[in-house]
Design a protein around this motif. Structure first.
Motif, PDB file in Angstrom:
ATOM      1  N   CYS B 309       0.893  -1.165   0.000  1.00 17.21           N
ATOM      2  CA  CYS B 309       0.000   0.000   0.000  1.00 17.21           C
ATOM      3  C   CYS B 309       0.930   1.214   0.000  1.00 17.21           C
ATOM      4  O   CYS B 309       1.369   1.654  -1.053  1.00 17.21           O
ATOM      5  N   THR B 310       1.325   1.711   1.164  1.00 18.86           N
ATOM      6  CA  THR B 310       2.345   2.754   1.220  1.00 18.86           C
ATOM      7  C   THR B 310       3.635   2.217   0.623  1.00 18.86           C
ATOM      8  O   THR B 310       4.079   1.127   0.982  1.00 18.86           O
ATOM      9  N   SER B 483      -8.555   7.007   8.604  1.00 18.19           N
ATOM     10  CA  SER B 483      -7.634   5.880   8.682  1.00 18.19           C
ATOM     11  C   SER B 483      -6.206   6.255   8.288  1.00 18.19           C
ATOM     12  O   SER B 483      -5.286   5.507   8.560  1.00 18.19           O
ATOM     13  N   GLY B 544       2.997  -0.202   6.915  1.00 18.63           N
ATOM     14  CA  GLY B 544       1.975  -0.886   7.698  1.00 18.63           C
ATOM     15  C   GLY B 544       1.737  -2.299   7.204  1.00 18.63           C
ATOM     16  O   GLY B 544       1.708  -3.257   7.996  1.00 18.63           O
ATOM     17  N   ALA B 545       1.579  -2.440   5.901  1.00 21.23           N
ATOM     18  CA  ALA B 545       1.295  -3.760   5.351  1.00 21.23           C
ATOM     19  C   ALA B 545       2.452  -4.720   5.621  1.00 21.23           C
ATOM     20  O   ALA B 545       2.240  -5.901   5.912  1.00 21.23           O
ATOM     21  N   GLU B 548       2.047  -5.933   9.047  1.00 16.07           N
ATOM     22  CA  GLU B 548       1.027  -6.981   9.157  1.00 16.07           C
ATOM     23  C   GLU B 548       1.630  -8.343   8.811  1.00 16.07           C
ATOM     24  O   GLU B 548       1.461  -9.332   9.527  1.00 16.07           O
ATOM     25  N   THR B 579      -5.212  -4.461   3.084  1.00 18.22           N
ATOM     26  CA  THR B 579      -3.895  -5.037   3.353  1.00 18.22           C
ATOM     27  C   THR B 579      -3.993  -6.231   4.297  1.00 18.22           C
ATOM     28  O   THR B 579      -3.144  -7.117   4.231  1.00 18.22           O
ATOM     29  N   ASP B 653      -4.435  -4.374  14.072  1.00 21.64           N
ATOM     30  CA  ASP B 653      -3.990  -3.400  13.071  1.00 21.64           C
ATOM     31  C   ASP B 653      -3.899  -2.048  13.768  1.00 21.64           C
ATOM     32  O   ASP B 653      -4.905  -1.513  14.238  1.00 21.64           O
ATOM     33  N   ALA B 655      -3.408   0.912  12.734  1.00 21.37           N
ATOM     34  CA  ALA B 655      -3.634   2.136  11.951  1.00 21.37           C
ATOM     35  C   ALA B 655      -4.386   3.200  12.743  1.00 21.37           C
ATOM     36  O   ALA B 655      -4.229   4.391  12.493  1.00 21.37           O
ATOM     37  N   ASN B 677       1.682   2.316  12.392  1.00 22.38           N
ATOM     38  CA  ASN B 677       2.065   3.075  11.206  1.00 22.38           C
ATOM     39  C   ASN B 677       2.727   4.354  11.687  1.00 22.38           C
ATOM     40  O   ASN B 677       2.055   5.314  12.057  1.00 22.38           O
ATOM     41  N   HIS B 679       4.033   6.452  10.006  1.00 21.97           N
ATOM     42  CA  HIS B 679       3.659   7.523   9.069  1.00 21.97           C
ATOM     43  C   HIS B 679       2.212   7.946   9.250  1.00 21.97           C
ATOM     44  O   HIS B 679       1.709   8.741   8.482  1.00 21.97           O
ATOM     45  N   LYS B 680       1.551   7.431  10.241  1.00 21.36           N
ATOM     46  CA  LYS B 680       0.223   7.954  10.586  1.00 21.36           C
ATOM     47  C   LYS B 680       0.341   8.579  11.974  1.00 21.36           C
ATOM     48  O   LYS B 680       0.559   9.766  12.117  1.00 21.36           O
TER      49      LYS B 680
HETATM   50  C1  PLP Z   1      -6.495   0.297   8.687  1.00 27.68           C
HETATM   51  C2  PLP Z   1      -5.244   0.200   7.874  1.00 27.68           C
HETATM   52  N1  PLP Z   1      -4.454  -0.876   7.970  1.00 27.68           N
HETATM   53  C3  PLP Z   1      -3.324  -1.002   7.254  1.00 27.68           C
HETATM   54  C4  PLP Z   1      -2.908  -0.030   6.391  1.00 27.68           C
HETATM   55  C5  PLP Z   1      -1.667  -0.267   5.576  1.00 27.68           C
HETATM   56  O1  PLP Z   1      -0.612   0.578   5.928  1.00 27.68           O
HETATM   57  P1  PLP Z   1       0.541   0.947   4.861  1.00 27.68           P
HETATM   58  O2  PLP Z   1      -0.087   1.793   3.836  1.00 27.68           O
HETATM   59  O3  PLP Z   1       1.567   1.638   5.644  1.00 27.68           O
HETATM   60  O4  PLP Z   1       1.055  -0.331   4.290  1.00 27.68           O
HETATM   61  C6  PLP Z   1      -3.681   1.119   6.260  1.00 27.68           C
HETATM   62  C7  PLP Z   1      -3.266   2.196   5.326  1.00 27.68           C
HETATM   63  O5  PLP Z   1      -3.984   3.071   4.955  1.00 27.68           O
HETATM   64  C8  PLP Z   1      -4.867   1.252   7.020  1.00 27.68           C
HETATM   65  O6  PLP Z   1      -5.632   2.345   6.932  1.00 27.68           O
END
Ligand code: PLP
Ligand code: PLP
Ligand code: BCT
Lengths: 946, 946
Positions: B309-310, B483, B544-545, B548, B579, B653, B655, B677, B679-680
């Motif tokens: 994702c990111t 999110s 984030g992914a 996970e 993700t 998760d 997030a 995350n 970055h969040k």
């Molecule tokens: C609820 C949730 N989980 C996981 C992710 C995945 O994170 P990343 O984009 O850093 O891989 C996001 C990203 O928007 C998210 O909103």
């Protein structure tokens, strides 16, 4: 490109352009700098120099304080080319952002000082005081030639004023303010509040008696203190001056910083410097622009209120944003904390057995210490800088960066090895304010929403970018301003400026803490001597105009020393920049104007006549080379000869050095002194109207007379081999705006000898290329013998007045629709544009600008041949803001698209002017130079009711 | 604000909102960090840490090279919030700038690798190789479960692939490439070109035999080498992977850097990650947007091509701009110089009596040295890092920062005290290229004008700002993405990122050179443990992914170790982020979906049923808390219990940690593992789609299983008290993107325990305030028991489809006209917008956004009540670019002014979308994912002929 111009190579073009007799031999910078360093080597070298500067905790004060530059301002103004590459806001429609910021600055100054009129910055506190002194002289119609300076002003302020007084033909006496005598010949007095030793005196009654005797009062003051103290305006002062440095601008070993000058409505037309004011645009909407320009040197020349041109816009913006960020309560909290720390310290040292000054203080505590120097030396070993006021007194000045822990460290130093049985923290609760009630400020300040809305980093960030988006700068397109040399400021040149080891050094720090700076000054001095062909330079003047003043004062001092102090005639061609006559006037010189011939060259016959006629009193000639008309005059060596033969000295205005470096030099040509605009030729960015640096170079016979400084003695670099006889002091700081010198230093060091020479050649090539492309469309004024121009050229628009009712302003404003900043307008020749591309623009960009000019020529032709309406056309309607072209009512005879998208490149990327054409006259008739309190759209109402 | 929401204070609101049972005790960060540091103290602390990192000359290579970040890119992208605060370009109309830059990146990768399809970055070279391996598996329809990895690939690439293979249920074998056997069960092979020891092999025949056996070939490669070497595409490779780091991105102790993956047209629909493509806008003009999104996790979930994702957008942009700046010739010159230095070195060490590798090399020389380790240690003492390949071999890798003087220093080290009777300079003239002719690249690359126009600093500066001006970012307005937690990235947090002592450290530098980093990791580990309630964290996952995937792999390793390796069921609510299922799929898990109840909460009954039904094979639950619906579910502790009782582990998760920090914690609630995350919640800016960091925290029983690394061994922070049994390796670098960790570190350290807690409270208050303001105009979906929401909330737009023919996209695009980025659209509930204001927005900004939403509601109402046309109205026409509203033909039923200036604030400061609404479908049907050579407006012609 050379071929387009009719030469087989750039070198051949240069050969044909630069007169043979003045061609110098190859340049040779010292050592490794000859070859030029790479960017990486340069950064390493600057880190090496930085490591030789030692950052100490400074308690020196004297107008310079450590401050916390809010990082959001550091990154988004000081390190952001979108802000620092702007030009002075002459084209108001593409400068509303910085105009708003400068209006904020003026508002901040006006409200903190309690005096309603502020300008948009001066060079430093010392020169601001000197400017105020000059105002006093003028207010007294130049009939009261005495000025009194309180002896407890900062020593550098005193010296700058005394030097300036000398030039102006007045006397400045340093007197204890208790002993001021307001005699009939006194035009004004200067007092300092708080004084240099930290003491605060209530000057209300002094001001009353001064006024009773027709004497004006200037108060040098401190913005942070004014959040707590009754402001000068409320106690009756006529003017207030000072520095805005401690509002978020790094110490920088002395500068650049914005100084201020505020006064009452009564004297506004006598103020020096730029003033931002509110006006209206072509749609009747409020719009900002520079006000009252008729006071300034570029119009009034030797009758101007001052010679100042480049000021300190970027720093004024930083300080204004510091106030916007902190707001009135934030500033007050900072002031209270600083005052609290001073009070805690005062209590503590008393406990340690010291005597402290009995006067009230704000941030500076005076402490009696039997051997002040040795105490200061001990402190310095601990990384603490104190000020030695006299043999038995030190002062300790506090600022927003000091912590309680720092105060404990001070106690340790003052305890001289004895145990301290208390802490700053333990004293803090009982330390109350030492300010007498009657001196405490009660009036509100900074009440406008702008100072009360952006206190979070996000909000400030967005405000900065919102207003930045209104301002065209070098990040958008070339700014081909003749004589202004708006060139590339390479990022790597900008980086050392914010190295802490350069930024956080007090100008009066002991020399052994500033080894890096000293080494850079020495090298830079060597560079500039090699470049100019002179024997020594002074790095003190803070702008080109200040350099002119300095150079003339050097000549004056030299002539005085030779017993020729009566020499006071200065010959200046009419084509000279306005600062030249204005500077000469500041040195008490009598100006003799001479004309130019049909080719734009100085009329040598007339010059000869004038020189001979004034032979006995001739002091100097001021001459620009290549001429302000963009031509290498063939007779420049003759001109120098004539002046020398008649007993005068040749002052060369170095504004056009971009056409000289490596090809010729002022020294080689025969000049005796010249200033360099480091913010032109040597890459210091223009900052929207400053900072700049105007060092001067001189021939050997003039070296003893270069300026010195009362606190840190200095002189020529390299020093004169003869005994120094300094003319006095020009700037508040010993080496002017030292913090921006790394920019010019790194530029020269990276270019190397050959690189610098190529740059000059390329600048000439670029100008000739553009002139060639434009000559089929416009008349090009003045070229040299071989049909070439120097590094700039003039496009003549005068004919279009008759053929199409078009003025230069119409072309300038139409260029905005094409995404360009206009070239220099109507100077040095009325009705023209002067274009200087510099070496840093690519052919693609030169072509784009030429395409715009050619397209505008066709737009003019359409008027000439009747296709378009002479009264209502794309030029008269320019510039076209977005709100104009998307207005639902569109009753122009041309299309919206033609208005806003006259070229392909604007379709893919449009820079929108934020207003229609701004009305200058309206604003001067309805003068508003601050935000109107409580009203977010200041002028709207005034306009509605006007 | 609390009162507007119906509470007397923020605390009372929070009290009512966060379920009692999960409320944690007060947070307590260690030592001085508990109170929180001031900005000045923070900078001092970071300088203290920086001083503990030692910058050595690195010759380690292994995919990481020193590089010169062009200062104009450093300042104007990396340090510029206008670039680094952008969001992923989902709203294409306000992202054309970065879309263009990413298209440049894809073009650069495609042309250098010789493979036409590139994505817009992956996380690092190791994971890019693993993604390619996954593609091979899929291309082989998952029927060929073997993958061969050449033993001379980088060790970290090998380990990341082996770990990934394990999760995917395939086997990866490490084999000498000469001994590859292409059996029927082999789906693909990975070779490296040049190899980790520097040697270059011609793989053309290997590739032919692989293809003959239906085996795909992935080539890991080096962009700089490819300017000289025949590209993988030309020798038949199916995929190329690698890192773009050495194109102007600092080493940063391992990251962030952009990795690439390129392939042929054939496999484009199987590519992982984001792909930028050309399409058209509502005016038929070319416009860019993300292509082929149906491959991605947010749509395809567990069937997606990857969980990514990111990614690394900001770094991809930097690398692309490095290529734009240098152009094809500049890059070739750099490559030739690097190769030349390697050759000179090779000649020199031979003269010193060493044996060097016999294979051709590009930048890395293999040298036999009897005691490699002791040689490396001696070198390290001289500030020189060599790579020890094995007991008797070192490698020496060169890069663009190395000089001849550096090579002389190497000679000194290799001479071991003996005199060196030659110099690098003396060897240089005779050192020719060592590349065999048949491997030399002949094809052209980067021929598009974009790579051939901006080679001067001015031109690049303007290009950067020109495209930046098309992109909305946090410098313009709030980006309330549910999110995504787009919050303030304070400048002071960004500053250490570009301190050289953090930026210029090789990830495999000896640990004694990285004391500052190690201390920061330790402290950050402590911070994150305190915040999450866990016992140890891993800083390895780069998003984030990736977190996970790591977390699930930890669970898997734990269960295997317990002899429960058969557990493979993962329960995931349908409301989970895409993700989650995609990551579970990468761990070979079987996904069991469960629904939500009417309040948006996990349906506990269904969960219980699913858990019990899968009791024997239950591996984990993945759950987001507060839920993706913006609600603190009351039953979360029950949910955890149910899973634990049925033998599963709870993966949380993280997030939505912005609603947990200081109020509750995953550990306290009962989760076993969670990712954060950074970055969040922890202020790393989004960079237009990365970088990010997704560290995981785990309970004690999971700590032995945290990832390690083959080159620099690492594990949990703090380390597990039990013997480590690491699951393998997740990222190419031991601590992921270490260079951006200072951002989160300083954020936490400055906030302190109370500050962090207040931030969560304020985030909740802000969301509730907005929900309250909007609830009279829109239906708000899902609130908690007391009618409050958590830190985000959902606005339901579904009804408008019937009443006004309005879709969420229309509202999203209309918000652009008001100067706003749309909230998260149609996730987690179709037909809605999810708004997350974060704590960092002021009330004024929240109000402005609400005003825009309310105004849009009135625009919808005008359609509902027939005042406006349902087919042609301001929403359907949105967004309105400048060229649309100033078009001479305007045939909309509404006015230009209403189109572009629907609110007062846009009148004074308008952010213009640069295109009309972009057509997604068109672009996917006519896929173009690179610049079209020789054509400056790539899509125009295609569009015309389409
Ligand atoms: C609820 C949730 N989980 C996981 C992710 C995945 O994170 P990343 O984009 O850093 O891989 C996001 C990203 O928007 C998210 O909103
Ligand atoms: C020819 C010339 N002389 C002098 C000056 C004055 O320099 P400064 O603005 O730095 O005071 C200028 C400034 O534009 C100039 O063009
Ligand atoms: O930096 C900007 O141009 O906004």
């Amino acid at each position: 490109m050379a071929e387009v111009v009719g030469f087989s190579s750039m070198d051949e073009l240069v050969e044909a352009t630069v007169p043979k007799p003045i061609k110098r031999g190859p340049m040779s910078l010292p050592g490794k700098f000859h070859e030029g360093l790479t960017e990486s080597q340069m950064i390493d070298h600057m880190k090496y120099l930085a490591a030789k500067n030692k950052i100490a905790k400074s308690y020196i004060g004297m107008g310079y304080y450590n401050t916390i530059v809010p990082p959001v301002i550091l990154r988004n103004i000081m390190e952001n080319p979108g802000w620092y590459t702007q030009y002075t806001p002459y084209q108001a429609e593409i400068a509303q952002g910085r105009l708003e910021s400068l209006l904020n600055y003026q508002t901040m100054i006006a409200e903190l000082t309690g005096l309603p009129m502020s300008n948009a910055s001066l060079l430093d506190e010392g020169t601001a005081a000197a400017e105020a002194m000059g105002m006093c002289l003028n207010i007294g119609s130049r009939k009261r030639p005495k000025f009194l300076i309180a002896s407890n002003c900062h020593p550098q302020t005193i010296d700058v004023c005394v030097t300036r007084a000398d030039g102006l033909g007045m006397t400045a006496s340093i007197v204890d303010p208790d002993k001021f005598e307001f005699s009939k010949d006194v035009c004004g007095v200067l007092v300092q509040y708080p004084a240099t030793d930290g003491s605060i005196t209530d000057y209300a009654s002094l001001i009353s008696s001064a006024h009773a005797n027709g004497v004006k009062v200037v108060v040098a003051t401190d913005l942070l203190a004014l959040t707590c103290l009754k402001p000068p305006g409320e106690i009756g002062a006529d003017m207030a001056v000072g520095s805005a440095q401690r509002f978020g601008v790094p110490l920088g070993y002395g500068g650049p910083h914005a100084a201020f000058l505020a006064t009452s409505q009564e004297y506004k037309r006598m103020m020096p410097g730029r003033i931002i004011g509110v006006s209206v645009d072509s749609n009747g909407k409020p719009a900002l622009r520079m006000a009252l320009q008729t006071r300034e040197q570029h119009i009034r020349r030797d009758k101007a209120t001052s010679n100042i041109c480049t000021a300190q816009a970027l720093l004024a913006n930083m300080s204004a944003m510091y106030a916007v960020y902190h707001g009135p309560e934030g500033l007050k909290a900072i002031a209270d904390r600083v005052h609290g720390l001073a009070t805690v310290f005062s209590e503590g040292v008393k406990k340690l057995g010291y005597q402290v000054g009995s006067d009230p203080f704000f941030d500076t505590v005076k402490v009696s210490a039997s051997n002040a120097s040795s105490l200061a030396e001990t402190a310095a070993k601990e990384g603490i800088n104190l000020r030695v006021l006299d043999a038995n007194t030190v002062t300790v000045a506090f600022d927003e960066t000091i912590t309680l822990e720092d105060v404990d460290n001070l106690f340790k130093v003052f305890a001289k090895g004895k145990r301290v049985n208390f802490t700053a923290e333990s004293l803090a609760p009982s330390a109350g304010s030492s300010l007498p009630k009657e001196m405490v400020r009660e009036s509100a300040y900074l009440t406008h929403p702008i100072f009360n809305s952006y206190h979070s980093e996000h909000e400030l960030l967005r405000y900065l970018h919102r207003i930045q988006a209104k301002d065209l700068s070098l990040v958008h397109s070339m700014i081909p301003l003749g004589s202004c040399t708006m060139k590339l400021n390479a990022t790597v040149e900008m980086m050392p400026v914010t190295f802490p080891e350069f930024a956080n050094i007090h100008p009066f720090a002991p020399l052994d803490q500033t080894g890096g700076y000293q080494e850079m000054f020495k090298n830079l001095g060597d560079f500039l001597c090699e470049i100019t062909g002179f024997d020594s330079v002074s790095l003190q003047p803070n702008a080109g105009a200040a350099g002119e003043y300095t150079g003339l004062m050097v000549i004056r001092a030299y002539q005085k020393a030779k017993g020729e102090g009566h020499r006071n005639v200065c010959i200046i061609p009419v084509s000279a920049h306005g600062t030249n006559p204005a500077s000469a006037a500041m040195c008490g010189m009598k100006i003799v104007s001479i004309g130019t011939d049909a080719n734009g060259n100085v009329d040598i016959a007339e010059l000869k006549q004038a020189a001979e006629a004034n032979k006995d009193n001739l002091s100097a000639l001021m001459v620009t080379y290549p001429s302000t008309h963009g031509v290498y005059e063939d007779g420049i060596d003759d001109i120098c000869d004539i002046i020398h033969k008649n007993g005068g000295q040749v002052y060369m205005d170095g504004a056009n050095m971009n056409a000289q470096v490596g090809l010729t030099s002022p020294g080689f040509i025969g000049a005796d002194v010249c200033h360099l605009n480091l913010h032109k030729t040597f890459c210091i960015p223009h900052g929207g109207g400053g900072p700049g640096m105007g060092p001067i170079g001189v021939k050997k016979h003039l070296t003893p007379f270069l300026p010195s400084h009362p606190v840190v003695s200095t002189g020529g670099i390299p020093p004169s081999s003869e005994k120094a006889q300094p003319l006095g002091t020009i700037s508040a700081a010993p080496w002017g705006s030292a913090l921006i010198l790394p920019i010019s230093y790194t530029y020269i060091a990276m270019m190397g000898s050959e690189g610098l020479t190529s740059a000059s050649k390329l600048a000439i090539l670029n100008a000739n290329y553009m002139a060639k492309r434009l000559e089929n469309h416009y008349r090009i004024l003045f070229r040299g013998k071989n049909g070439t121009c120097a590094h700039e050229f003039i496009v003549d628009l005068r004919a279009f007045k008759a053929t199409a009712n078009i003025e230069p302003e119409d072309v300038a404003k139409r260029l905005i629709d094409y995404g360009f900043h206009a070239p220099t307008m109507s100077w040095p020749v009325h009705g023209t544009l002067m274009i200087e591309p510099t070496e840093s623009e690519s052919k693609a960009e030169l072509d784009r600008f030429c395409d715009a000019m050619i397209s505008i020529r066709e737009e003019i032709r359409a008027i000439e041949n009747g296709t378009c309406n002479a009264a209502d056309n794309v030029l008269k309607g320019a510039p076209h803001s977005a709100s104009m072209v998307l207005s639902d009512k569109w009753n122009k005879p041309y299309s919206r698209k033609l208005a806003a998208y006259p070229a392909t490149w604007v379709e893919s990327s449009k820079f929108w002017p934020s207003t229609g054409r701004v009305d200058n006259v309206y604003g001067d008739r309805n003068l508003v130079c601050t935000l109107i309190n409580g009203d977010a759209t200041p002028a709207e109402e005034r306009v509605a009711t006007a």
